[in-house]
Design a protein around this motif. Structure first.
Motif, PDB file in Angstrom:
ATOM      1  N   ILE A   1       4.405  31.960 -14.792  1.00 38.33           N
ATOM      2  CA  ILE A   1       3.496  32.456 -13.755  1.00 38.33           C
ATOM      3  C   ILE A   1       2.565  33.475 -14.413  1.00 38.33           C
ATOM      4  O   ILE A   1       2.854  33.965 -15.511  1.00 38.33           O
ATOM      5  CB  ILE A   1       4.251  33.107 -12.564  1.00 38.33           C
ATOM      6  CG1 ILE A   1       5.188  34.225 -13.056  1.00 38.33           C
ATOM      7  CG2 ILE A   1       5.042  32.056 -11.792  1.00 38.33           C
ATOM      8  CD1 ILE A   1       5.916  34.975 -11.937  1.00 38.33           C
TER       9      ILE A   1
ATOM     10  N   GLU B   1       1.007  37.323 -10.742  1.00 38.88           N
ATOM     11  CA  GLU B   1       2.164  36.868  -9.958  1.00 38.88           C
ATOM     12  C   GLU B   1       3.435  37.639 -10.353  1.00 38.88           C
ATOM     13  O   GLU B   1       4.303  37.890  -9.509  1.00 38.88           O
ATOM     14  CB  GLU B   1       2.357  35.361 -10.146  1.00 38.88           C
ATOM     15  CG  GLU B   1       1.263  34.546  -9.441  1.00 38.88           C
ATOM     16  CD  GLU B   1       1.225  33.080  -9.873  1.00 38.88           C
ATOM     17  OE1 GLU B   1       1.098  32.217  -8.992  1.00 38.88           O
ATOM     18  OE2 GLU B   1       1.306  32.799 -11.108  1.00 38.88           O
TER      19      GLU B   1
ATOM     20  N   GLU C   1       3.320  40.759  -8.519  1.00 36.23           N
ATOM     21  CA  GLU C   1       3.704  40.516  -7.119  1.00 36.23           C
ATOM     22  C   GLU C   1       5.224  40.438  -6.963  1.00 36.23           C
ATOM     23  O   GLU C   1       5.783  40.928  -5.986  1.00 36.23           O
ATOM     24  CB  GLU C   1       3.081  39.213  -6.607  1.00 36.23           C
ATOM     25  CG  GLU C   1       1.632  39.367  -6.160  1.00 36.23           C
ATOM     26  CD  GLU C   1       0.974  38.010  -5.885  1.00 36.23           C
ATOM     27  OE1 GLU C   1       1.683  37.050  -5.499  1.00 36.23           O
ATOM     28  OE2 GLU C   1      -0.260  37.923  -6.091  1.00 36.23           O
TER      29      GLU C   1
END
Lengths: 189, 189
Positions: free
Chosen positions: A155, A159, A162
């Motif tokens: 990713i 991401e 996140e």
């Protein structure tokens, strides 16, 4: 004939079907979400003390750990101990690291995001003048705690950031520390 | 001829002379009170992760622990783990218990109060709906943590209560949790 790919049962070593079953069960009956964790501590000598963790309460039952966990804490020689175990503030770092990590891994699993590795290093700043009663200006506890995460997954960095935010958001220890949590102590006569 | 009783060097296993020397040294040079505790954590699988604590910084130097401390955390089967270690919120209870206990013992020593025993049992209430993202109404962290102390010493119950209040007051972990402490996490690219 190619079969449609079935949803994998395990992601990141987490049984995702069981995780969603748990969520559904709690939605039906919130009382099973009420947990109580427990520990017993005994002072040994100086900065050395010993904790036994033998059971917890959850889903309306007491659950014994198969083998009780036995943990020693002590202070290093500089803080007048014999270094027979991590000291209490090191245990606090351990609790934060483990909790945010597990929160990242479980919530990633629930979203179907596979991770290969999650490593972190932690730093906590503490001014000893608080503990020693030398200054009332400095906090007695950690001034702050920092975690630096390395995440190995297919990713983007965005991401991964996140995932870290999600890990913080759902981590019980992160929230216990970053919010003011009531700690009540009393004499057990 | 009866000699005047000298101040004992050790009280409760704490080198009180060294404790007062430390306090004096810090009063002269506050920078030596700035400590940084450190930990490294590595996810293993599912709810299992492993922490190594190998050093800390204090008194303007890095101090390696003679043997690094190695700590495993996991979740019990009910929380989809294999129970290979205490879980993160159990480690948090350990940190609180050890810290308030050491704070009681050291500060009692500084006051010349001998204690023979300090035992505590801890309970922490946690509603799993926070971690699972089922409800935004409940706290994600501990709702509260309770410590019940038994203190064996030749002092009154009132004085024991005072020792507990003093233990809380000077305990870094108690203060880290009962006040809102900044925890900052970020991606280490």
């Amino acid at each position: 004939m190619k079969l449609a790919k079935e949803k994998p049962k395990f992601v990141n070593g987490v049984n995702v079907d069981a995780l969603f079953d748990t969520i559904d069960a709690i939605k039906d009956s919130p009382v099973i979400a009420e947990f109580q964790f427990r520990a017993n501590n005994k002072w040994v000598n100086g900065g050395h003390n010993h904790t036994t963790i033998k059971e917890f309460y959850g889903a309306q039952e007491v659950h014994p750990h198969e083998n009780p966990f036995e943990l020693d804490a002590d202070e290093p020689p500089l803080l007048l101990g014999e270094d027979l175990g991590p000291n209490p503030v090191e245990y606090a770092l351990k609790a934060v690291a483990a909790c945010v990590t597990t929160s990242i891994v479980y919530h990633a699993a629930a979203k179907g995001i596979e991770v290969r590795g999650v490593e972190s290093r932690l730093e906590g700043d503490l001014d000893l003048r608080g503990f020693l009663g030398i200054s009332k200006e400095v906090p007695v506890g950690y001034k702050n705690i920092r975690l630096y995460f390395k995440i190995d997954a297919d990713i983007s960095d965005e991401e991964k950031e996140e995932l870290i935010r999600m890990g913080e958001h759902y981590s019980p220890v992160f929230n216990t520390i970053s919010n003011a949590t009531p700690v009540i102590s009393q004499l057990d006569k």
